[in-house]
Scaffold this motif. Structure first.
Motif, PDB file in Angstrom:
ATOM      1  N   LEU A 355       0.893  -1.251  -0.024  1.00  0.00           N
ATOM      2  CA  LEU A 355       0.196  -0.026  -0.056  1.00  0.00           C
ATOM      3  C   LEU A 355       0.834   1.146   0.092  1.00  0.00           C
ATOM      4  CD1 LEU A 355      -2.561  -1.267   2.506  1.00  0.00           C
ATOM      5  CD2 LEU A 355      -3.187  -0.715   0.015  1.00  0.00           C
ATOM      6  N   ALA A 356       1.942   1.228   0.735  1.00  0.00           N
ATOM      7  CA  ALA A 356       3.037   2.347   0.788  1.00  0.00           C
ATOM      8  C   ALA A 356       3.552   2.602  -0.711  1.00  0.00           C
ATOM      9  CB  ALA A 356       4.060   2.104   1.874  1.00  0.00           C
ATOM     10  N   SER A 357       4.073   1.356  -1.417  1.00  0.00           N
ATOM     11  CA  SER A 357       4.451   1.650  -2.524  1.00  0.00           C
ATOM     12  C   SER A 357       3.534   2.180  -3.481  1.00  0.00           C
ATOM     13  CB  SER A 357       5.281   0.538  -3.222  1.00  0.00           C
ATOM     14  OG  SER A 357       5.598   0.329  -4.346  1.00  0.00           O
ATOM     15  N   ALA A 358       2.263   1.467  -3.627  1.00  0.00           N
ATOM     16  CA  ALA A 358       1.304   2.074  -4.570  1.00  0.00           C
ATOM     17  C   ALA A 358       0.973   3.615  -4.400  1.00  0.00           C
ATOM     18  CB  ALA A 358      -0.085   1.155  -4.597  1.00  0.00           C
ATOM     19  N   SER A 359       0.880   3.984  -2.794  1.00  0.00           N
ATOM     20  CA  SER A 359       0.512   5.244  -2.787  1.00  0.00           C
ATOM     21  C   SER A 359       1.477   6.175  -3.223  1.00  0.00           C
ATOM     22  CB  SER A 359       0.258   5.472  -1.094  1.00  0.00           C
ATOM     23  OG  SER A 359      -0.405   4.726  -0.493  1.00  0.00           O
ATOM     24  N   CYS A 360       2.843   5.817  -3.214  1.00  0.00           N
ATOM     25  CA  CYS A 360       3.564   6.550  -3.790  1.00  0.00           C
ATOM     26  C   CYS A 360       3.684   6.976  -5.285  1.00  0.00           C
ATOM     27  CB  CYS A 360       5.164   5.993  -3.474  1.00  0.00           C
ATOM     28  SG  CYS A 360       5.683   6.289  -1.490  1.00  0.00           S
ATOM     29  N   GLY A 361       3.286   5.492  -6.107  1.00  0.00           N
ATOM     30  CA  GLY A 361       3.239   5.646  -7.165  1.00  0.00           C
ATOM     31  C   GLY A 361       2.177   6.536  -7.784  1.00  0.00           C
ATOM     32  N   LEU A 362       0.942   6.354  -7.166  1.00  0.00           N
ATOM     33  CA  LEU A 362      -0.191   7.268  -7.514  1.00  0.00           C
ATOM     34  C   LEU A 362       0.160   8.880  -7.121  1.00  0.00           C
ATOM     35  CD1 LEU A 362      -2.967   5.291  -6.049  1.00  0.00           C
ATOM     36  CD2 LEU A 362      -2.696   5.990  -8.491  1.00  0.00           C
ATOM     37  N   LEU A 363       0.778   9.211  -6.017  1.00  0.00           N
ATOM     38  CA  LEU A 363       1.432  10.594  -6.004  1.00  0.00           C
ATOM     39  C   LEU A 363       2.190  11.119  -6.941  1.00  0.00           C
ATOM     40  CD1 LEU A 363       0.703  12.757  -3.803  1.00  0.00           C
ATOM     41  CD2 LEU A 363       2.901  11.715  -2.557  1.00  0.00           C
ATOM     42  N   TRP A 364       3.221  10.301  -7.457  1.00  0.00           N
ATOM     43  CA  TRP A 364       4.024  10.429  -8.628  1.00  0.00           C
ATOM     44  C   TRP A 364       3.163  10.902  -9.706  1.00  0.00           C
ATOM     45  CZ3 TRP A 364       9.216   7.297  -9.409  1.00  0.00           C
ATOM     46  CH2 TRP A 364       9.874   7.976 -10.645  1.00  0.00           C
ATOM     47  N   LEU A 365       2.156  10.022 -10.131  1.00  0.00           N
ATOM     48  CA  LEU A 365       1.500  10.194 -11.566  1.00  0.00           C
ATOM     49  C   LEU A 365       0.761  11.251 -11.283  1.00  0.00           C
ATOM     50  CD1 LEU A 365       0.072   6.600 -12.147  1.00  0.00           C
ATOM     51  CD2 LEU A 365       1.378   7.784 -13.483  1.00  0.00           C
ATOM     52  N   SER A 366       0.451  11.903 -10.194  1.00  0.00           N
ATOM     53  CA  SER A 366      -0.624  13.071 -10.075  1.00  0.00           C
ATOM     54  C   SER A 366       0.270  14.429 -10.404  1.00  0.00           C
ATOM     55  CB  SER A 366      -1.069  13.195  -8.481  1.00  0.00           C
ATOM     56  OG  SER A 366       0.070  13.504  -7.530  1.00  0.00           O
ATOM     57  N   ARG A 367       1.732  14.350 -10.700  1.00  0.00           N
ATOM     58  CA  ARG A 367       2.138  15.162 -11.002  1.00  0.00           C
ATOM     59  C   ARG A 367       2.549  15.248 -12.705  1.00  0.00           C
ATOM     60  NH1 ARG A 367       4.601  18.244  -7.149  1.00  0.00           N
ATOM     61  NH2 ARG A 367       6.166  18.885  -8.548  1.00  0.00           N
ATOM     62  N   ALA A 368       1.880  14.342 -13.389  1.00  0.00           N
ATOM     63  CA  ALA A 368       2.135  14.437 -14.938  1.00  0.00           C
ATOM     64  C   ALA A 368       1.386  15.433 -15.666  1.00  0.00           C
ATOM     65  CB  ALA A 368       1.922  13.066 -15.350  1.00  0.00           C
ATOM     66  N   THR A 369       2.134  15.830 -16.521  1.00  0.00           N
ATOM     67  CA  THR A 369       1.494  17.119 -17.299  1.00  0.00           C
ATOM     68  C   THR A 369       1.343  16.868 -18.570  1.00  0.00           C
ATOM     69  OG1 THR A 369       3.530  18.117 -17.938  1.00  0.00           O
ATOM     70  CG2 THR A 369       2.274  18.903 -15.769  1.00  0.00           C
ATOM     71  N   GLU A 370       0.723  17.577 -19.408  1.00  0.00           N
ATOM     72  CA  GLU A 370       0.658  17.242 -20.845  1.00  0.00           C
ATOM     73  C   GLU A 370       1.971  17.262 -21.514  1.00  0.00           C
ATOM     74  OE1 GLU A 370       0.054  21.687 -20.671  1.00  0.00           O
ATOM     75  OE2 GLU A 370      -0.253  19.834 -19.395  1.00  0.00           O
ATOM     76  N   HIS A 371       3.080  17.775 -20.924  1.00  0.00           N
ATOM     77  CA  HIS A 371       4.482  17.415 -21.456  1.00  0.00           C
ATOM     78  C   HIS A 371       5.151  16.210 -20.885  1.00  0.00           C
ATOM     79  CE1 HIS A 371       3.431  21.613 -23.123  1.00  0.00           C
ATOM     80  NE2 HIS A 371       3.458  21.975 -22.170  1.00  0.00           N
ATOM     81  N   ALA A 372       4.452  15.602 -20.296  1.00  0.00           N
ATOM     82  CA  ALA A 372       5.216  14.344 -19.573  1.00  0.00           C
ATOM     83  C   ALA A 372       5.871  13.480 -20.743  1.00  0.00           C
ATOM     84  CB  ALA A 372       4.228  13.732 -18.711  1.00  0.00           C
ATOM     85  N   THR A 373       6.748  12.947 -20.275  1.00  0.00           N
ATOM     86  CA  THR A 373       7.366  11.751 -21.065  1.00  0.00           C
ATOM     87  C   THR A 373       7.438  10.460 -20.398  1.00  0.00           C
ATOM     88  OG1 THR A 373       9.815  12.142 -20.252  1.00  0.00           O
ATOM     89  CG2 THR A 373       8.987  13.400 -21.993  1.00  0.00           C
ATOM     90  N   TYR A 374       7.247   9.409 -20.929  1.00  0.00           N
ATOM     91  CA  TYR A 374       7.015   7.937 -20.390  1.00  0.00           C
ATOM     92  C   TYR A 374       8.081   7.900 -19.847  1.00  0.00           C
ATOM     93  CZ  TYR A 374       6.539   2.901 -20.320  1.00  0.00           C
ATOM     94  OH  TYR A 374       6.266   1.764 -19.784  1.00  0.00           O
ATOM     95  N   LEU A 375       9.393   7.797 -20.025  1.00  0.00           N
ATOM     96  CA  LEU A 375      10.744   7.523 -19.259  1.00  0.00           C
ATOM     97  C   LEU A 375      10.962   8.282 -18.129  1.00  0.00           C
ATOM     98  CD1 LEU A 375      13.475   6.671 -21.860  1.00  0.00           C
ATOM     99  CD2 LEU A 375      11.921   5.146 -20.434  1.00  0.00           C
ATOM    100  N   GLY A 376      10.296   9.696 -18.173  1.00  0.00           N
ATOM    101  CA  GLY A 376      10.702  10.627 -17.159  1.00  0.00           C
ATOM    102  C   GLY A 376       9.512  10.870 -16.119  1.00  0.00           C
TER     103      GLY A 376
END
Length: 497
Positions: A355-376
């Motif tokens: 649950l801690a790992s998944a929470s961090c992954g979702l929090l990180w995804l919430s910062r993706a913008t329209e300029h996001a790259t797959y690797l970055g």
């Protein structure tokens, strides 16, 4: 010499018998995992195929959702009944009946010539899966009784369950691109026939519960219709609004039916579908809550991320499905790898880490913008989510059936899968509404005039808001999971009605 020869001859069958037993158990594990994979695969594979389905069968945009919703509603609404039937009528029998019905429904859907026929077939698939899925978990629990080997079997079953949703998108993209959308359903036909053969040969006949009684038809009808009304009401809220008559009516009906179900199980039913005393098992109760919250968050990413890749980052359907492959691999690796350590570490530790790992992954995804790259911006969160989800599925599956009597393992399996499906359905409905509201707010006053870049920005911001709420739900599940016992034991105290 004669004595020695006789002793040797007497001992000879033992290795052969052990080999047959091991082969049978491998067959049971393969059949149960493949059946679970089929049920989960159909959910996400059809999502990728929806545009082709719409074009081929003439669905309107508003009605297209029923191709997916009919399956999830029938599955989540009937899982409790399916789990109880496995206890009352025999686990092997109900598993084979579920596989046969799922195969037949897949054939009907894959050859459908009209929209209503396809929707009906999807509904039949959901009903069949509601019988098949809890029966497979009950069969596994009854076959693998030693705690260590049970944890390994549950780990593989959980890996398949967790990875199936992600792999379904890949399979859907490949089948739709190189064959036809129909093969997202027709592929189940040869798989189902293979499963019937393997299941018939490997799964031993099981005796039904000692107290068979009469099926709790009234309770089954109340909970099934209540859950379907609840999911339908939440699902339609985005279209009609929370205060609209259809939504309010559906939610009021759901509340009335579910309250009656609780009253029926506690006071009225002679042989209740869900004996409420099972919730005295702390592991079962806590795990069901964790399953609901975590699935509400994770299933939303299965819905959002392909849209983010295709609508915002302009990936094709096939490329988007392939880009999600690392997440699927991480689910399989983590779920399978941690299984052997569950008895030593305890379900609480495994669940908390996931649950801690998944929470961090979702929090990180919430910062993706329209300029996001797959690797970055995407590969890192996908790895965290995949690893976390594998741990969550394994830990919660083992915890859910810990200490439950053998004649209630089908019920426990039905409960955990119901809460997972229901949590996922509600999570998608609510978080999709959150994302849509955020996007609409950013485009307010620009109806019909917003530039393509503004629309992409609004869409990305909406998905970000959905991911953020999902991270909060995962964090809530983490807090609930801390109530679990610290170590997995041979079983929690068995509680009987």
């Amino acid at each position: 010499m004669t004595t020695v020869a006789a002793s040797t001859a007497a001992a000879a069958p033992a290795p052969a018998g052990a080999a047959r037993s091991a082969a049978r158990r491998r067959g049971v594990l393969f059949a149960c995992c493949l059946a679970q994979f089929m049920s989960v695969l159909d959910i996400s594979a059809m999502n990728i195929a929806l545009p082709s389905v719409q074009k081929a069968l003439g669905f309107t945009t508003a009605n297209l959702m029923w191709v997916v919703t009919a399956y999830s509603l029938a599955l989540s609404g009937c899982l409790l009944l399916g789990g109880r039937l496995a206890d009352l009528l025999g686990q092997r029998r109900m598993m084979l009946i579920g596989i046969a019905a799922f195969t037949a429904a897949s054939l009907i859907g894959g050859t459908a010539v009209s929209g209503p026929v396809l929707v009906l077939a999807r509904c039949l698939q959901g009903v069949a899966a509601s019988v098949m899925v809890p029966a497979t978990l009950a069969v596994l629990t009854s076959t693998f009784t030693e705690p260590g080997e049970r944890a390994k079997a549950m780990g593989l079953w959980s890996a398949v369950a967790g990875g199936g949703a992600s792999f379904g998108g890949i399979a859907g993209g490949l089948l739709t691109s190189f064959a036809s959308w129909r093969w997202t359903l027709l592929v189940n036909v040869p798989l189902g026939l293979l499963l019937l053969v393997i299941g018939s040969l490997s799964v031993e006949r099981s005796r039904p519960a000692a107290r068979v009684g009469s099926p709790d038809v009234l309770g089954a009808g109340a909970v099934t219709l209540g859950l379907m009304a609840l999911v339908a009401g939440i699902g339609e809220s985005g279209k009609y609004g929370w205060g609209s008559a259809p939504v309010v009516t559906a939610l009021a009906l759901a509340a009335a039916l579910l309250l009656f179900f609780v009253l029926n199980e506690a006071k009225l039913a002679r042989d209740p579908l869900v004996p409420l005393v099972v919730f005295r098992n702390r592991a079962l109760s806590v795990t069901n809550a964790v399953g609901a919250f975590s699935c509400a968050a994770f299933y939303t990413t299965v819905y959002f991320t392909p849209l983010l890749l295709q609508q915002v980052l302009h990936a094709s359907a096939l490329r988007a499905s392939l880009l999600l492959a690392p997440q699927s691999l991480c689910v399989l690796i983590s779920a399978r790898g941690v299984a052997r350590f569950v008895p030593r570490l305890g379900t609480r530790t495994v669940l908390s880490a996931g649950l801690a790992s998944a929470s961090c992954g979702l929090l990180w995804l919430s910062r993706a913008t329209e300029h996001a790259t797959y690797l970055g911006s995407l590969i890192g969160p996908c790895v965290l989510l995949g690893c976390g989800w594998g741990l969550i599925m394994t830990g919660s599956t083992v915890a859910a059936v810990s200490g439950v009597p053998r004649d209630q393992t089908g019920l426990a399996a039905g409960l955990i899968n119901t809460n997972r499906q229901l949590g996922g359905a509600i999570g998608i409905a609510v978080l999709a509404g959150v994302a849509t509201a955020r996007s609409a707010a950013l485009l307010s006053g620009q109806e019909g005039t917003a530039s393509a870049s503004a629309q992409r920005h609004a869409a990305a911001a909406g998905y970000d808001r959905g991911y953020l709420v999902g991270a909060l739900l995962m964090a809530l599940a983490f807090a609930v999971a801390r109530v679990l016992p610290g170590r997995a034991r041979g079983g929690e105290r068995v509680v009987r009605p």
